[in-house]
Design a protein around this motif. Structure first.
Motif: not given
Length: 423
Positions: A270-276, A295-300
């Motif tokens: 989740e930390k990586m997803m936030s950075q991306l 995390v939700t925004a990154a998953a979307f």
């Protein structure tokens, strides 16, 4: 839409249908509705891919074709190496055909339900010639990194759920009162107990005061004397079995170790997803929507790819399988339901987003209540949540494409606002 795709297949377009497998693919070439030669195999190796390119170039030159369209079924993950390789050559357009369409049309080809790789390759080529295909949504750079990171997060979440079920199975036998004390068996306090004193006999040996101090330390003083006393009383009056306790203890210890490892891996993912998400430049806009976190925004974005490639939210709605389908025939008027054709992970994500939005987003809560209580065609709870999910999809795409922060006053048009107030 289908008519425009048919127009893209010009008379001098070389069509190649490929049936994907793990080791050996099969291809069939077609030109002007006529099969060219027999189906041939393609090894899933660099040499096999290079041979395919040489073969297609030779046929293109021999037949005088101006362009090449290669279509394939998105069979699991096996199609990706070939799809990316062909895209990288720049010699052809790569498209995909829905496996459901191939399966449904197999009897139209030879009036036989038989299925084999050569036949499937032929069917794929015919479907492409009829315009029954989709553009291949290959993703690159940050979007590809987001997709793989989100896939890892979903796998870890699934594993955690499975381990939690196994953990509860053991507790139901050896300490059935435990979930009454800790509603969340994966919380910090519960995990401390499961690590140091998982069974009633361990709690009674440890002592209530020592247990209290341990809980306070593990939860930063959020759980203390009351919970320790309740757990102590539960241990005293437990009806848990004692037979096979050694084996159960070993199994429980292994489960706790795996859960701790997965918790750490989830944090890293989740930390990586936030950075991306920050690299996309869209994180601030999406997280400005109440109920949408990092995390939700990154998953979307991981599920849909680059938002700029969409003309309308309806494309995402269809990709998620949230588009409506009618079930009517003659005088029979059946229920209208969602198609469920598309990405199940995107559909599940949008449902979760809708569930949270109804609780944290004032506009979505009002919209949800209106849908449930309107006089004409009121919706049930889950139906209304689906409608909210589609609404959130529209809002999330809009803030991304417009590069603007959330504005609740723009969520509903004036006519809808009037109807909502009247309801």
């Amino acid at each position: 839409m289908r008519y425009s795709k048919v127009k893209q297949i010009r008379p001098n377009t070389l069509i190649v249908g490929i049936d994907i497998a793990k080791q050996t693919h099969w291809a069939q070439i077609m030109l002007q509705g006529r099969l060219i030669g027999k189906a041939f195999s393609i090894q899933n190796t660099r040499e096999g891919f290079e041979n395919l390119v040489r073969t297609l170039k030779a046929y293109q030159q021999k037949l005088g074709a101006t362009n090449i369209v290669v279509g394939m079924e998105p069979t699991g993950h096996y199609f990706k190496p070939l799809a990316y390789y062909l895209h990288g050559t720049g010699m052809c357009e790569v498209v995909i055909v829905n496996p459901y369409h191939v399966n449904r049309s197999k009897e139209l080809d030879d009036n036989s339900p038989s299925k084999n790789d050569r036949k499937d390759a032929r069917l794929i080529a015919k479907l492409i010639s009829q315009g029954t295909y989709f553009n291949l949504p290959l993703i690159f750079n940050t979007w590809a990194e987001l997709r793989t990171a989100n896939a890892s997060r979903m796998q870890l979440t699934q594993k955690r759920w499975q381990l939690k079920c196994q953990l509860i199975t053991i507790l139901d036998q050896y300490f059935p009162e435990f979930p009454d004390v800790f509603k969340n068996v994966l919380g910090k306090g519960a995990m401390y107990v499961l690590t140091h004193c998982p069974f009633p006999v361990d709690i009674l040996e440890l002592g209530e005061q020592t247990l209290c101090e341990g809980l306070r330390g593990a939860t930063h003083n959020r759980v203390g004397q009351k919970r320790a006393q309740k757990l102590w009383e539960a241990a005293q009056n437990s009806i848990g079995i004692k037979e096979g306790a050694k084996g159960a203890r070993l199994q429980l210890n292994h489960l706790v170790e795996e859960l701790n490892l997965i918790h750490k891996q989830l944090e890293e993912t989740e930390k990586m997803m936030s950075q991306l998400l920050k690299q996309t430049g869209l994180g601030d806009y999406l997280t400005s929507i109440p109920g949408v976190g990092m995390v939700t925004a990154a998953a979307f974005l991981a599920e849909i790819g680059n938002p700029d490639e969409y003309e309308s939210y309806k494309q995402i709605q269809k990709k998620a399988g949230l588009n409506l389908k009618e079930n009517s025939s003659g005088k029979h008027k059946g229920k209208t339901t969602i198609s469920k054709r598309g990405r199940p992970s995107l559909r599940q994500l949008m449902y979760q987003i809708a569930y949270v939005s109804v609780a944290k987003n004032a506009e979505m809560k009002a919209f949800y209540e209106y849908l449930k209580n309107r006089k004409e065609n009121p919706l049930a709870g889950k139906q209304a949540l689906i409608a909210v999910a589609v609404k959130m999809m529209k809002v999330m795409l809009a803030v991304c494409k417009n590069r603007s922060h959330y504005d609740g006053s723009k969520v509903c048009n004036q006519n809808l606002v009037v109807r909502m107030q009247a309801a």
